[in-house]
Design a protein around this motif. Structure first.
Motif, PDB file in Angstrom:
ATOM      1  N   LEU A   4     -31.002 -62.421 -43.752  1.00 11.48           N
ATOM      2  CA  LEU A   4     -32.080 -63.254 -43.223  1.00 11.48           C
ATOM      3  C   LEU A   4     -32.506 -62.831 -41.817  1.00 11.48           C
ATOM      4  CD1 LEU A   4     -30.915 -66.794 -44.425  1.00 11.48           C
ATOM      5  CD2 LEU A   4     -32.840 -65.455 -45.306  1.00 11.48           C
ATOM      6  N   SER A   5     -31.669 -62.059 -41.149  1.00  9.51           N
ATOM      7  CA  SER A   5     -32.012 -61.602 -39.798  1.00  9.51           C
ATOM      8  C   SER A   5     -33.051 -60.481 -39.820  1.00  9.51           C
ATOM      9  CB  SER A   5     -30.758 -61.123 -39.060  1.00  9.51           C
ATOM     10  OG  SER A   5     -30.250 -59.925 -39.638  1.00  9.51           O
ATOM     11  N   TYR A   6     -33.253 -59.870 -40.983  1.00 11.00           N
ATOM     12  CA  TYR A   6     -34.234 -58.796 -41.104  1.00 11.00           C
ATOM     13  C   TYR A   6     -35.615 -59.379 -41.381  1.00 11.00           C
ATOM     14  CZ  TYR A   6     -30.052 -55.908 -41.576  1.00 11.00           C
ATOM     15  OH  TYR A   6     -28.842 -55.303 -41.355  1.00 11.00           O
ATOM     16  N   PRO A   7     -36.682 -58.614 -41.069  1.00  9.73           N
ATOM     17  CA  PRO A   7     -38.052 -59.133 -41.294  1.00  9.73           C
ATOM     18  C   PRO A   7     -38.305 -59.432 -42.771  1.00  9.73           C
ATOM     19  CG  PRO A   7     -38.067 -57.152 -39.908  1.00  9.73           C
ATOM     20  CD  PRO A   7     -36.680 -57.281 -40.443  1.00  9.73           C
ATOM     21  N   LEU A  35     -36.151 -71.996 -48.132  1.00  8.59           N
ATOM     22  CA  LEU A  35     -35.767 -73.333 -47.697  1.00  8.59           C
ATOM     23  C   LEU A  35     -36.186 -73.577 -46.257  1.00  8.59           C
ATOM     24  CD1 LEU A  35     -32.109 -73.470 -49.125  1.00  8.59           C
ATOM     25  CD2 LEU A  35     -34.186 -74.395 -50.182  1.00  8.59           C
ATOM     26  N   ASP A  36     -36.346 -74.849 -45.903  1.00  7.99           N
ATOM     27  CA  ASP A  36     -36.584 -75.191 -44.504  1.00  7.99           C
ATOM     28  C   ASP A  36     -35.366 -74.801 -43.672  1.00  7.99           C
ATOM     29  OD1 ASP A  36     -39.015 -76.246 -45.205  1.00  7.99           O
ATOM     30  OD2 ASP A  36     -38.229 -78.283 -45.472  1.00  7.99           O
ATOM     31  N   ALA A  37     -35.591 -74.642 -42.363  1.00  7.83           N
ATOM     32  CA  ALA A  37     -34.516 -74.178 -41.479  1.00  7.83           C
ATOM     33  C   ALA A  37     -33.290 -75.093 -41.551  1.00  7.83           C
ATOM     34  CB  ALA A  37     -35.027 -74.077 -40.039  1.00  7.83           C
ATOM     35  N   ASP A  38     -33.509 -76.410 -41.558  1.00 10.19           N
ATOM     36  CA  ASP A  38     -32.384 -77.350 -41.615  1.00 10.19           C
ATOM     37  C   ASP A  38     -31.639 -77.234 -42.945  1.00 10.19           C
ATOM     38  OD1 ASP A  38     -33.025 -78.261 -39.104  1.00 10.19           O
ATOM     39  OD2 ASP A  38     -34.180 -79.992 -39.826  1.00 10.19           O
ATOM     40  N   ASP A  39     -32.400 -77.096 -44.037  1.00 13.51           N
ATOM     41  CA  ASP A  39     -31.762 -76.955 -45.350  1.00 13.51           C
ATOM     42  C   ASP A  39     -31.001 -75.639 -45.445  1.00 13.51           C
ATOM     43  OD1 ASP A  39     -32.779 -79.389 -46.156  1.00 13.51           O
ATOM     44  OD2 ASP A  39     -34.595 -78.521 -47.015  1.00 13.51           O
ATOM     45  N   GLN A  40     -31.555 -74.600 -44.857  1.00 19.86           N
ATOM     46  CA  GLN A  40     -30.859 -73.314 -44.846  1.00 19.86           C
ATOM     47  C   GLN A  40     -29.498 -73.433 -44.175  1.00 19.86           C
ATOM     48  OE1 GLN A  40     -32.902 -69.981 -43.150  1.00 19.86           O
ATOM     49  NE2 GLN A  40     -34.506 -69.931 -44.715  1.00 19.86           N
TER      50      GLN A  40
END
Length: 469
Positions: A148-151, A124-129
């Motif tokens: 999500l913080s991991y590569p 998802l896009d950052a805003d949708d996330q």
């Protein structure tokens, strides 16, 4: 058992109206579903789709034309749970997710294990996330945010946090009571992780061992202390290699301090192996992701740059030919034979390149055995070159009644196949040393080398040998 799991169990056990595996998703079936949707007969559409496995429902959406997927999703909305979305092609899933609001996406993600939920949300896009994460329960949101913080394509993205871990001082009886008494525990696991007070894994215990061991025995006396631990930042391709090498069913994932943070199971690895193998094959051909659901313009951008690169390599080969224009004019047979030398050399280079890239991807080719691998490919190239040179040289000498021409093409073929073998192994090795993906650019350089050397060797030998007066 959750409501979703019960529904899937009902589907799997339903005999009346259950489709035979060979009849699922055939054109007639897909047309019947879409016709029902078009007529507005949602009851009929749901009746047809309900017996399907979640993976088959996902395939049904992939087989449906893009402009009709939204209508199909609306008709069978009650059957679209998290398991269906987890099985969907990325592009199809993204299209359907875009049509849902944040609350609906959050509900779907909450039904899934962490790894499957991350697969949906990470695209998802950052805003949708942010909207979806805000709509989730705090515990689920924290787990997804940590993943999500991991590569990307790391063990941290691949792992699921739902696992069973027990302290090493427990007995088998304590463990059994815990498994039976906590309804919130995950239902899909094959082994239990045993941890110390710092929550660091000290061993694993298969369910079969626990079930066959008296209750009074300490879990530390039953567990296997040797285990394969996966660092949270390890690349998913390396994770897959470890599973393959050590025949793992599941493995613990640990953070930088060695604490247990999740586990990876073999079902996820099957997807990774398939994905990585397909990716390397497509990169070798310059075809991008090669997904038939990929937008047309994305496929165009991925492919056209390599076609342009190949155009320049072809121009280089043409330049070499132009330097021997007079030679070709004096003996037209050279023009008919040139493509054979370049074509066979190109195929030889592609063979070696495919073997080398696969060996690098599976960790068979490393710095410690590179020299041996190069020596092996030289020997193979010499044998192949000698065989093909003998065949083509004899054939050309007989057909054109010219022994010298046969000798020239035999020498050129031998030279080009040897160079092709060297290029096929050296180009990907050098690219990897330069930290470039060998699967992406190798084919362009190998093709350029075999075409150029093939023409240069054949025409140069023809000129130097006095074949053309």
């Amino acid at each position: 058992m959750s409501e979703t799991e019960l529904r899937h169990a009902d589907r799997a056990g339903e005999d009346e109206g259950q489709l035979d595996a060979d009849d699922r998703l055939k054109p007639d079936f897909v047309d019947a579903v879409l016709d029902a949707v078009e007529r507005g007969d949602t009851e009929e559409a749901q009746r047809l789709v309900e017996p399907l496995h979640p993976a088959d429902i996902a395939d049904l959406f992939e087989l449906t034309p893009e402009d009709r997927r939204a209508a199909l999703a609306s008709a069978v909305a009650d059957l679209l749970d998290g398991d269906v979305f987890a099985e969907m092609n990325d592009y199809v899933r993204e299209q359907l997710i875009d049509a849902l609001d944040a609350r609906q996406v959050a509900d779907i993600a909450s039904e899934l294990d962490t790894d499957d939920a991350v697969a949906i949300i990470e695209d998802l896009d950052a805003d949708d996330q942010r909207e979806v994460l805000r709509a989730m329960e705090p515990d689920d949101r924290a787990a997804i945010e940590e993943a999500l913080s991991y590569p990307e394509e790391s063990a941290g993205r691949l792992m699921q946090r739902e696992l069973i871990a027990v302290p090493e001082h427990w007995t088998v009886g304590d463990t059994l009571d815990f498994l039976r008494g906590d309804e919130e525990l995950t239902t899909d696991f094959w082994e239990i992780f045993v941890v110390d007070p710092q929550h660091k894994p000290v061993g694993t215990c298969a369910l079969s061992w626990i079930l066959r061991t008296p209750r009074a025995i300490a879990i530390s006396d039953v567990m296997a202390r040797e285990q394969t631990l996966i660092p949270v930042d390890m690349d998913q391709e390396e994770v897959a290699l470890r599973f393959q090498k050590y025949a793992l069913i599941s493995a613990a994932v640990v953070d930088n301090s060695g604490r247990l943070v999740g586990m990876i199971t073999v079902d996820d690895i099957v997807h990774i192996i398939q994905e990585e193998a397909g990716e390397d094959a497509l990169l070798l051909s310059g075809a991008g992701e090669g997904d038939i659901n990929e937008p047309v313009f994305d496929s165009y951008k991925a492919r056209v740059r390599w076609l342009i690169a190949n155009l320049f390599t072809a121009l280089l080969a043409s330049f070499i030919i132009s330097r021997f224009e007079g030679t070709i004019e004096r003996m037209v047979a050279l023009a008919t034979l040139m493509p054979i030398v370049a074509g066979v050399g190109g195929n030889a280079g592609t063979q070696t390149l495919a073997v080398t890239v696969r060996a690098m991807a599976t960790n068979q080719l490393t710095q410690s055995n590179t020299a041996r691998a190069i020596g092996r490919e030289i020997r193979v190239a010499l044998l192949n070159g000698a065989t093909i040179a003998l065949v083509i040289g004899t054939g050309v000498a007989l057909i054109f009644a010219n022994v010298l021409l046969g000798g020239v093409i035999a020498a050129a073929m031998m030279t080009n196949i040897l160079v092709a073998g060297l290029a096929g192994v050296l180009v990907p090795v050098v690219l990897e040393r330069l930290r470039a993906d060998p699967a992406v650019a190798s084919s362009v350089f190998v093709t350029m080398t075999t075409d150029s050397i093939g023409f240069l060797a054949f025409l140069g030998l023809a000129s130097a040998s006095g074949l053309v007066g």
